[in-house]
Design an enzyme around this catalytic site. Sequence first.
Site, PDB file in Angstrom:
ATOM      1  N   LYS A 106     -13.521 -15.069  -1.426  1.00 21.96           N
ATOM      2  CA  LYS A 106     -11.966 -16.024  -1.664  1.00 21.96           C
ATOM      3  C   LYS A 106     -11.625 -15.775  -3.183  1.00 21.96           C
ATOM      4  O   LYS A 106     -12.282 -15.518  -4.079  1.00 21.96           O
ATOM      5  CB  LYS A 106     -12.382 -17.422  -1.505  1.00 21.96           C
ATOM      6  CG  LYS A 106     -11.126 -17.915  -1.012  1.00 21.96           C
ATOM      7  CD  LYS A 106     -11.037 -17.842   0.528  1.00 21.96           C
ATOM      8  CE  LYS A 106      -9.927 -18.664   1.171  1.00 21.96           C
ATOM      9  NZ  LYS A 106     -10.105 -18.584   2.633  1.00 21.96           N
ATOM     10  N   TYR A 219       1.723 -27.824   8.255  1.00 23.94           N
ATOM     11  CA  TYR A 219       2.748 -27.032   8.981  1.00 23.94           C
ATOM     12  C   TYR A 219       3.050 -25.984   8.331  1.00 23.94           C
ATOM     13  O   TYR A 219       4.366 -25.375   8.135  1.00 23.94           O
ATOM     14  CB  TYR A 219       3.927 -27.903   9.265  1.00 23.94           C
ATOM     15  CG  TYR A 219       4.746 -27.741  10.613  1.00 23.94           C
ATOM     16  CD1 TYR A 219       3.988 -28.104  11.662  1.00 23.94           C
ATOM     17  CD2 TYR A 219       5.901 -26.896  10.752  1.00 23.94           C
ATOM     18  CE1 TYR A 219       4.397 -28.128  13.184  1.00 23.94           C
ATOM     19  CE2 TYR A 219       6.419 -26.780  12.054  1.00 23.94           C
ATOM     20  CZ  TYR A 219       5.579 -27.353  13.221  1.00 23.94           C
ATOM     21  OH  TYR A 219       6.371 -27.153  14.604  1.00 23.94           O
ATOM     22  N   ASN A 221       1.910 -21.591   7.928  1.00 23.41           N
ATOM     23  CA  ASN A 221       1.582 -20.593   9.109  1.00 23.41           C
ATOM     24  C   ASN A 221       0.716 -21.250  10.129  1.00 23.41           C
ATOM     25  O   ASN A 221       0.942 -20.833  11.351  1.00 23.41           O
ATOM     26  CB  ASN A 221       1.095 -19.134   8.352  1.00 23.41           C
ATOM     27  CG  ASN A 221       0.748 -18.346   9.467  1.00 23.41           C
ATOM     28  OD1 ASN A 221       1.616 -18.092  10.272  1.00 23.41           O
ATOM     29  ND2 ASN A 221      -0.403 -17.659   9.391  1.00 23.41           N
TER      30      ASN A 221
END
Length: 416
Positions: A106, A219, A221
């Site tokens: 990551k 809200y 992708n």
Amino acid sequence: MSENLNPFAIAQAQFDESAAVLQLDPDMHAFLRQPMREFHFTIPVHMDDGSVKSFQGFRVQYNDARGPAKGGVRFHPDETIDTVRALSAWMTWKTAVADIPLGGAKGGVICNPREMSQNELQRLSRGYMRNISRFVGLTQDVPAPDVHTNPQIMAWMLDEYEVLSGHREPGVITGKPLSLGGSAGRTPATAMGGVVTIRETAKLLGMELNGATCAIQGYGNVGSYAHQLAHDLFGIKVVAVSDEFGGIYSADGLDPVVVAQHLRATGKVGGCPGSEEISNSALLELDVAILVPAAIENQITGQNADHIKAQIIAELANGPTTPDADEILNAKGVYIIPDFLCNAGGVTVSYFEMVQNAYQYYWDEALVQSRLDQKITTAFHAVHNMAQARQVPNRVAAYLVAVSRVAEAVRLRGWV
Ligand code: GLU
């Protein structure tokens, strides 16, 4: 005692619990508890006003025993090295549970992309790639989008890498725009994988999805596609959605097309025609069949878990539920679809993207969807069967499946 909300402490606690159930060898346990490699760097960015701002960047390659490390890059003002460590551990378990031949990584940059121009973001993205370019590549580590990063940012990073390396290597990064070698179906893939796991859960529980109520937190992708796909594919009634500014509610259900139009016009879901206002915390506690946390970590905690009424929690975010919350929800009999299973659709299609890049031969969206469905359905049942066989919560079961696979690769390589 107050809850420890450090994401890496949480990731390690979850891992420790599963290692105990697995009776993992102590040396293997110690090795898998830590990231294998970390990069910390400072990225100077020439800002539009002539000043130079220094941003802190990280890339953590948690484990690459099963294949090249894989995972997104987040641009977030609250990014910390421990968040990136936790997310890289979850990527390791995610690629293993999805049974794709990759490890886990990551990345992150502490920044507020909302306050930056496109040119500044481009310079930051290129600077990020310059710092990690020697340590990434098709056979080493492959970045992708995550919170506040997108296909355009992937395109800038790809270009920077290819300028530095002097050759074309599209598979060095995934989630690219289609015209630069992205995969059909990559953008909706995380949400698509999530709705597949909801479909399988509903079959097990005998829940009718058509008309079933649902609330979605987040809200971006993932959350916006989850709304659209849940509505279009299964007739799920999404009564509430939210973004970082607040939420909206309609007992009759929110139309994803109307919300999307409003979001495009105003930059937020709040004020959408035909809806009432609801807070992010009230949304989590709504009396709905399905709750979908699709934002960031630590949203469902020991503080609010007891107020949650949903029968199914589909964790499309990474790390939305804390261990204290898990204990409460498990005791209540809530069916949790754990994050690194529920949201594995994104990295699964990233893997398909790498395969297509390697062969320079591209699949259509229907083929991507059907292969994704197959992978996620198989992973879902592997976890469910493990939970039944060992009589453990789904999250522990997902760890048992994933950790055994990673430990086997580590052992076969002779590392431990
Ligand atoms: N950022 C996504 C995740 O957390 C996708 C990672 C990827 O495609 O490599 O799963």
